[in-house]
Design a protein around this motif. Structure first.
Motif, PDB file in Angstrom:
ATOM      1  N   ARG A  92     -20.607  13.235  74.671  1.00 32.67           N
ATOM      2  CA  ARG A  92     -21.654  13.417  74.347  1.00 32.67           C
ATOM      3  C   ARG A  92     -22.002  12.833  73.616  1.00 32.67           C
ATOM      4  NH1 ARG A  92     -24.957  16.296  78.329  1.00 32.67           N
ATOM      5  NH2 ARG A  92     -24.218  17.986  77.845  1.00 32.67           N
ATOM      6  N   VAL A 100     -23.738   3.505  78.865  1.00 34.73           N
ATOM      7  CA  VAL A 100     -21.908   3.672  77.975  1.00 34.73           C
ATOM      8  C   VAL A 100     -20.863   3.447  78.647  1.00 34.73           C
ATOM      9  CG1 VAL A 100     -22.570   6.610  79.752  1.00 34.73           C
ATOM     10  CG2 VAL A 100     -21.763   6.416  77.268  1.00 34.73           C
ATOM     11  N   ASP A 131     -22.671   9.602  74.601  1.00 36.93           N
ATOM     12  CA  ASP A 131     -24.229   9.182  75.271  1.00 36.93           C
ATOM     13  C   ASP A 131     -25.321   8.984  74.672  1.00 36.93           C
ATOM     14  OD1 ASP A 131     -22.687   9.473  77.403  1.00 36.93           O
ATOM     15  OD2 ASP A 131     -23.738  11.635  77.641  1.00 36.93           O
TER      16      ASP A 131
END
Lengths: 263, 374
Positions: A131, A144, A134
């Motif tokens: 995350r 990514v 990201d």
């Protein structure tokens, strides 16, 4: 005998169909996680790829954050155990596993016989997880999956000091406004993730062979940064992102054998 | 004598609604003493005719406490401040607050400034084995006693203190007995039930709780020992709650066979000794005898040995460390006893405990994986 392993993660769903606990019949990754249609889609995809119907599956076992939401699964096993099992199948000499998923990062320590001995997971925040990458990719306006290649163009590593994802995002924006090169910033981001996760690996104790699993392992820049941090060579199997689903399919095979022996 | 089922239902109700207990005691004309964690001399308040009730925070959102404490302060102190500022503790006559750690030191001042309930603050000496420390603590407890006397306008006699010491020791012995027989009754005493029995003790006059515990123990002893085939773990830390957290243990076939938790057995495993020139000296000496707790300096560092001992006695094969978030004393201890556990082949799992409403998805994964390892 066919077993299904399905790993419903926070950002992706993965499935593996296995024949007799050895031969991979089909494998698939769908970029949709728990709470979405991802699990059903990946399930239908592997059935189609293998050319079989759901009735032909002898045992289905689920893992990942969404493991309790897949109704066909007869049993659920944690992704920690499944990653250990899956990686050991792919790399039989693995003793340390670093798994970076969408919202957690784990370090696993295996006994010489492959049994899971100890593990550490991130707890207080999402720093050092998929995350985090990201969020950074969005700020930098890059994909990514391209971050690894871009980081190879780096000539100097920019240090990202903030642990908190939100503060680190501000820090990256500030680096951008200082006209730092994107490749250098990405190298800094990779180093930041590696520092965070290597701490976990050191806590469980790093023993060769070290293997990385999870989607983030596909990022060459992270793997390089991790090798630098822990001082060990890291092996990344081709199916690194499927290790959890593969482990689940292998556990499903074990369950079938247990049922057979009991019956 | 009430039956086991009725008593277990009763402790569940008490543990879930301390506010109702407070109202009940106030309606009966009783005065209630709020007792912050840990080891406060409840017995002195009891001797004054008060009902000492634990103040161990609650699962609550922090809003007002942020006026006084940073986000990284101990969740227990944050929620105690929050509830104090919000008026949830209204009706409590006074609160005993020890200066146990750095956060406590700040909280004693914050409480004074923001909460209307009078505070009785005192310090525990950390050089616990010196005679001077007993004398120091005796003086501190005399101060606590005089504060209570002033608030209530009464005198606390030595006879009343002696009587309360007897009650507290009898209660502690029953808690020890309960903890000892739990491993034989894991069909009835689930992790949640065990916690409810322990927690209820903080919200009931100890003389009443003695009757509850006698019935529970008698009820359990009347049952045959249950052959638990699942896994057995020991809990260590400050608290292990809420129920949704303990439910994960149950879902994964993990039984809690013993605890080393501040909110639970740490409080009851040390009696007020018989030796001492005065009753107050005896009460002070209890602090000297406490062990295996990071809040009471322990030169021998007996916590690792204590955990191993608990594992051996209860056939536990793992230890779950319920690490109160941002609790420095607990965090400093962890590497030391964890090494001892690891060397002895006992795996451990460390989980963060918070008092803010949260979901336990990650804890669920970790506990499931831990159960799979065991």
């Amino acid at each position: 005998m066919i077993t299904l392993g399905i790993d419903i993660g926070s950002t992706t769903s993965k499935a593996v169909l296995l024949e007799d606990g050895e031969k991979i019949l089909a494998k698939k990754i769908v970029p949709l996680g728990t709470g979405t249609t991802g699990a059903q889609t990946v399930f239908e995809n592997v059935l189609e790829m293998a050319g079989i119907t759901p009735e032909q599956i002898d045992y289905a076992l689920s893992t990942g954050y969404g493991r309790y939401s897949f109704e066909l699964a007869k049993r659920q096993i944690s992704e920690v155990s499944c990653h250990a099992k899956g990686i050991r199948f792919l790399v039989p000499t693995a003793r340390t596993i670093v798994d970076i998923g969408g919202q957690d990062a784990k370090a696993l320590s295996l006994a010489p016989n492959g049994a899971l001995m100890n593990f550490v997971m991130n707890d207080k925040c999402a720093a050092g997880t998929g995350r985090f990458l990201d969020v950074m990719a969005r700020v930098l306006d890059v994909k990514v999956e391209d971050m690894g290649d871009i980081s190879e163009l780096s000539t100097k590593e920019i240090t990202i000091n903030n642990t908190c994802t939100v503060f680190a995002e501000s820090e990256v924006i500030s680096r951008l406004s200082s006209n730092e090169k994107i490749a250098d910033i990405i190298a800094g981001i990779h180093a930041s993730v590696a520092k965070r996760v290597s701490g976990q690996a050191l806590r469980v104790g790093v023993v060769d062979d070290v293997v990385m699993s999870g989607g983030v392992a596909r990022n060459k820049g992270i793997v390089r940064a991790m090798e630098k941090e822990i001082g060990h060579k890291i092996t990344v199997p081709e199916d690194c992102q499927l290790a959890g689903a593969l482990g689940a399919a292998l556990f499903a095979w074990d369950e079938l054998l247990k049922e057979k022996n009991a019956g | 004598m009430a039956n086991l089922e009725a008593r277990l239902k009763e402790v569940k109700t008490i543990a879930k609604s301390p506010k109702a207990q407070l109202k009940k005691y106030l309606a009966a004309g009783k005065k209630v003493m709020g007792c912050f964690p840990m080891y406060v001399p409840e017995v002195i308040a009891h001797a004054a005719g008060m009902v000492p009730m634990g103040m161990w925070g609650a699962q609550t959102e922090q809003k007002l406490s942020k006026l006084y404490l940073p986000a990284f302060a101990c969740p227990l102190m944050q929620s105690n401040m929050e509830l104090g500022l919000r008026g949830t503790y209204e009706g409590v006559t006074a609160a005993m607050i020890p200066t146990m750690c750095d956060t406590f030191r700040c909280v004693s001042q914050n409480w004074k400034s923001g909460v209307k309930i009078p505070m009785i603050s005192f310090s525990f000496p950390q050089n616990r084995k010196l005679q001077a420390s007993v004398e120091f603590l005796e003086t501190e407890y005399e101060h606590v006693k005089s504060c209570i006397e002033e608030i209530l306008g009464t005198k606390i006699t030595d006879e009343a203190l002696e009587n309360s010491v007897k009650i507290y020791n009898e209660h502690a012995k029953l808690m020890m007995k309960f903890a000892e027989i739990v491993p034989d009754h894991l069909d009835v005493i689930t992790p949640t039930v065990r916690h409810e029995v322990m927690k209820s003790a903080m919200f009931v006059d100890k003389a009443e709780h003695i009757e509850i515990m006698k019935d529970i123990i008698a009820g359990l002893e009347a049952r045959p020992a249950f052959n638990w085939t699942g896994k057995r773990v020991v809990l260590t830390g400050i608290t292990a709650e809420p129920e949704s957290f303990l439910k994960i243990f149950e879902d994964n076939g993990l039984a809690v066979v013993a605890d080393d938790l501040g909110q639970e057995m740490r409080q009851y495993r040390t009696l007020i000794p018989d030796e001492g020139k005065t009753v107050m000296e005896r009460i002070a000496r209890q602090w000297n005898n406490r062990y295996a707790c990071p809040l009471a300096h322990d030169e021998e560092f007996s916590r690792g040995d204590h955990l191993l001992d608990l594992c051996n006695k209860t056939k536990a094969t793992g230890v779950v460390v319920c690490l109160m978030k941002f609790c420095d004393p607990e965090e400093y201890d962890f590497p030391l006893y964890n090494k001892q556990l690891r060397d002895a082949g006992i795996p451990s799992l460390s989980l963060d405990i918070d008092q803010q409403p949260t979901n336990y998805d990650q804890a669920r994964t970790r506990l499931q994986a831990f159960a799979e390892i065991l």
